[in-house]
Design a protein around this motif. Sequence first.
Motif, short mmCIF file in Angstrom:
data_model
loop_
_atom_site.label_atom_id
_atom_site.label_comp_id
_atom_site.label_asym_id
_atom_site.label_seq_id
_atom_site.Cartn_x
_atom_site.Cartn_y
_atom_site.Cartn_z
N ASP A 157 0.77 -1.26 0.00
CA ASP A 157 0.00 0.00 0.00
C ASP A 157 0.79 1.30 0.00
O ASP A 157 0.18 2.37 0.02
CB ASP A 157 -0.97 0.04 1.20
N THR A 171 -4.33 -3.23 -0.81
CA THR A 171 -5.41 -3.79 -0.01
C THR A 171 -6.69 -2.96 -0.12
O THR A 171 -7.69 -3.29 0.53
CB THR A 171 -5.00 -3.90 1.48
N SER A 173 -5.79 -7.40 -3.16
CA SER A 173 -6.37 -8.24 -2.11
C SER A 173 -7.58 -7.53 -1.54
O SER A 173 -7.84 -6.37 -1.86
CB SER A 173 -5.35 -8.53 -1.01
N GLY A 174 -8.31 -8.23 -0.70
CA GLY A 174 -9.46 -7.62 -0.04
C GLY A 174 -10.80 -8.16 -0.49
O GLY A 174 -11.83 -7.80 0.08
N MET A 217 -13.88 -10.35 -0.52
CA MET A 217 -14.52 -11.24 0.45
C MET A 217 -15.43 -12.27 -0.22
O MET A 217 -15.87 -13.22 0.42
CB MET A 217 -15.35 -10.41 1.45
N GLY A 242 -7.63 -13.77 1.22
CA GLY A 242 -7.34 -13.84 2.64
C GLY A 242 -6.74 -12.53 3.12
O GLY A 242 -6.48 -11.62 2.34
N LYS A 243 -6.54 -12.45 4.42
CA LYS A 243 -5.89 -11.28 5.02
C LYS A 243 -4.43 -11.60 5.28
O LYS A 243 -4.07 -12.74 5.60
CB LYS A 243 -6.59 -10.90 6.33
N LEU A 244 -3.58 -10.57 5.17
CA LEU A 244 -2.15 -10.79 5.38
C LEU A 244 -1.85 -11.29 6.79
O LEU A 244 -0.86 -12.00 7.00
CB LEU A 244 -1.38 -9.49 5.11
N ASP A 245 -2.70 -10.92 7.74
CA ASP A 245 -2.54 -11.42 9.11
C ASP A 245 -3.63 -12.42 9.45
O ASP A 245 -3.98 -12.62 10.61
CB ASP A 245 -2.55 -10.26 10.11
N GLY A 246 -4.15 -13.08 8.43
CA GLY A 246 -5.27 -14.00 8.63
C GLY A 246 -4.87 -15.40 9.03
O GLY A 246 -5.73 -16.28 9.13
N ASN A 278 -11.30 -18.97 1.76
CA ASN A 278 -10.21 -18.57 0.87
C ASN A 278 -9.80 -19.72 -0.05
O ASN A 278 -9.47 -19.50 -1.22
CB ASN A 278 -9.02 -18.08 1.69
N MET A 319 -3.94 -17.29 1.23
CA MET A 319 -3.28 -17.20 2.53
C MET A 319 -3.41 -18.53 3.27
O MET A 319 -4.50 -19.09 3.38
CB MET A 319 -3.93 -16.09 3.36
#
Length: 218
Positions: free
Chosen positions: A74, A90, A112-113, A115, A134-138, A148, A166
């Motif tokens: 980002d 994101t 990403s992002g 859903m 997925g989320k980077l911290d998912g 995902n 992810m």
Amino acid sequence: MTGPDNRCRLVLIAPDLPDAPAEYARIIADALRGGDAASVILPQYGLNDHDFQARAEAVVPDVQKAGAAALVVDNSRVAGRAKADGLHITGKADVLAEAVEKFTPKLIVGASGAMDRHQALELGEAGPDYMFFGKLDGDIKPEAHSKNLALGEWWSAMIEIPCIVMGGTDPQSALAIAETGAEFAALGKAVFADPARAAAVLAEVNALLDEKAPRFED
């Protein structure tokens, strides 16, 4: 180091660690000695731009030296100053479209992002270089999130743009991702939970994928 081009490859999510830039870069470089990774995604993790730039400038050369692409999350200014290979966006579709228009083909621009399928297709219309599910911290459970995995399987069967899914905290979650047909499996905590073992984990996962991951058709 070049990696296997006929099976799912790994993408690493750089960890959220407090280390100074040189030490942080050493952790990433040590991990990459374990084997093939297509790219390393570098989130900002709440750092101010000055500190994030210092970190990126330390990490990017080591990532590139290992044959992987360095992707900054980002922050196009930091990506440019650190001479990163790309941007991981994101934001919403309009933010992604602006980044694609402004920076490709000079930089890789990933999305990403999403859903659900509708959001994924909306982002895909902007023409990113890859789609991340997925989320980077998912990675909060051992396995990859079932939603995902399902999105990765649908996307890779329908759309030519490559996708990354992810994984979970278990390194072997990469195999379930490979079995969906996705081109890339992202691992974060699975590799970096114990930085001293990161290279060994990377080697183990690559060996697992070499042995069991389905092969892509030419």
